[in-house]
Motif scaffolding. Structure first.
Motif, mmCIF file in Angstrom:
data_model
loop_
_atom_site.group_PDB
_atom_site.id
_atom_site.type_symbol
_atom_site.label_atom_id
_atom_site.label_comp_id
_atom_site.label_asym_id
_atom_site.label_seq_id
_atom_site.Cartn_x
_atom_site.Cartn_y
_atom_site.Cartn_z
ATOM 1 N N HIS A 141 0.844 -1.191 0.000
ATOM 2 C CA HIS A 141 0.000 0.000 0.000
ATOM 3 C C HIS A 141 0.879 1.240 0.000
ATOM 4 N N ALA A 142 0.296 2.335 -0.463
ATOM 5 C CA ALA A 142 1.005 3.615 -0.522
ATOM 6 C C ALA A 142 -0.033 4.727 -0.416
ATOM 7 N N SER A 143 0.458 5.913 -0.093
ATOM 8 C CA SER A 143 -0.432 7.067 -0.058
ATOM 9 C C SER A 143 0.286 8.295 -0.591
ATOM 10 N N HIS A 144 -0.507 9.276 -0.918
ATOM 11 C CA HIS A 144 -0.040 10.581 -1.375
ATOM 12 C C HIS A 144 0.983 10.468 -2.513
ATOM 13 N N GLY A 145 2.123 11.130 -2.383
ATOM 14 C CA GLY A 145 3.115 11.171 -3.457
ATOM 15 C C GLY A 145 3.822 9.855 -3.727
ATOM 16 N N ASP A 146 3.628 8.867 -2.847
ATOM 17 C CA ASP A 146 4.241 7.551 -3.074
ATOM 18 C C ASP A 146 3.453 6.710 -4.076
ATOM 19 N N ILE A 147 2.286 7.195 -4.485
ATOM 20 C CA ILE A 147 1.480 6.481 -5.479
ATOM 21 C C ILE A 147 1.960 6.913 -6.858
ATOM 22 N N THR A 148 2.739 6.043 -7.476
ATOM 23 C CA THR A 148 3.231 6.324 -8.827
ATOM 24 C C THR A 148 3.143 5.057 -9.669
ATOM 25 N N SER A 149 3.067 5.265 -10.959
ATOM 26 C CA SER A 149 3.079 4.130 -11.874
ATOM 27 C C SER A 149 4.362 3.331 -11.680
ATOM 28 N N LYS A 150 5.454 4.033 -11.456
ATOM 29 C CA LYS A 150 6.748 3.370 -11.264
ATOM 30 C C LYS A 150 6.748 2.507 -9.994
ATOM 31 N N SER A 151 6.210 3.028 -8.882
ATOM 32 C CA SER A 151 6.202 2.232 -7.643
ATOM 33 C C SER A 151 5.319 1.008 -7.793
ATOM 34 N N MET A 152 4.217 1.135 -8.520
ATOM 35 C CA MET A 152 3.338 -0.008 -8.757
ATOM 36 C C MET A 152 4.047 -1.047 -9.616
ATOM 37 N N THR A 153 4.725 -0.592 -10.648
ATOM 38 C CA THR A 153 5.466 -1.488 -11.545
ATOM 39 C C THR A 153 6.569 -2.214 -10.784
ATOM 40 N N GLU A 154 7.280 -1.488 -9.936
ATOM 41 C CA GLU A 154 8.371 -2.106 -9.174
ATOM 42 C C GLU A 154 7.828 -3.145 -8.199
ATOM 43 N N PHE A 155 6.666 -2.904 -7.618
ATOM 44 C CA PHE A 155 6.076 -3.879 -6.706
ATOM 45 C C PHE A 155 5.729 -5.171 -7.454
ATOM 46 N N ILE A 156 5.096 -5.048 -8.595
ATOM 47 C CA ILE A 156 4.645 -6.223 -9.359
ATOM 48 C C ILE A 156 5.809 -6.993 -9.974
ATOM 49 N N ALA A 157 6.887 -6.302 -10.305
ATOM 50 C CA ALA A 157 8.017 -6.947 -11.008
ATOM 51 C C ALA A 157 8.662 -8.043 -10.193
#
Length: 109
Positions: free
Chosen positions: A93-109
């Motif tokens: 989970h993430a909130s505010h500025g930590d919600i990025t397409s890049k952070s989501m991609t890195e989590f799934i990778a």
């Protein structure tokens, strides 16, 4: 992308998805510029990964559902806020500025 508007929608989704299903849930504030930026990042990721399940809710439209999600997850409410569920549990989970397409991609990778 599906808009959740009631607690029953989340219950129905969990029954339909089954224990092995994973999905994203975005809690969006329609009046917050930080949430608007996170919404754009979320949508960018959604457009790049059409085979994943994406849900969202607008906190001003359903506070009960938003509060229920905080109870279900044990994670304090914030908005914007993004969760990834796997086997009915939050595994990221993430909130505010930590919600990025890049952070989501890195989590799934």
């Amino acid at each position: 992308m599906e808009n959740l508007v009631r607690v029953q929608d989340l219950d129905s989704l969990k029954k339909h998805a089954g224990k092995a299903q994973h999905y994203w849930l975005f809690k969006h504030s329609s009046t917050c510029p930080v949430s608007a930026a996170a919404w754009n990042e979320f949508n960018e990721y959604c457009s790049l990964h059409p085979n994943q399940l994406f849900l969202f809710l607008v906190v001003q439209e359903d506070r009960e559902l938003s509060q229920n999600i905080a109870q279900i997850t044990g994670i304090k409410h914030e908005s914007p806020q993004l969760f990834h569920f796997s086997s009915e549990k939050v595994d990221w989970h993430a909130s505010h500025g930590d919600i990025t397409s890049k952070s989501m991609t890195e989590f799934i990778a």
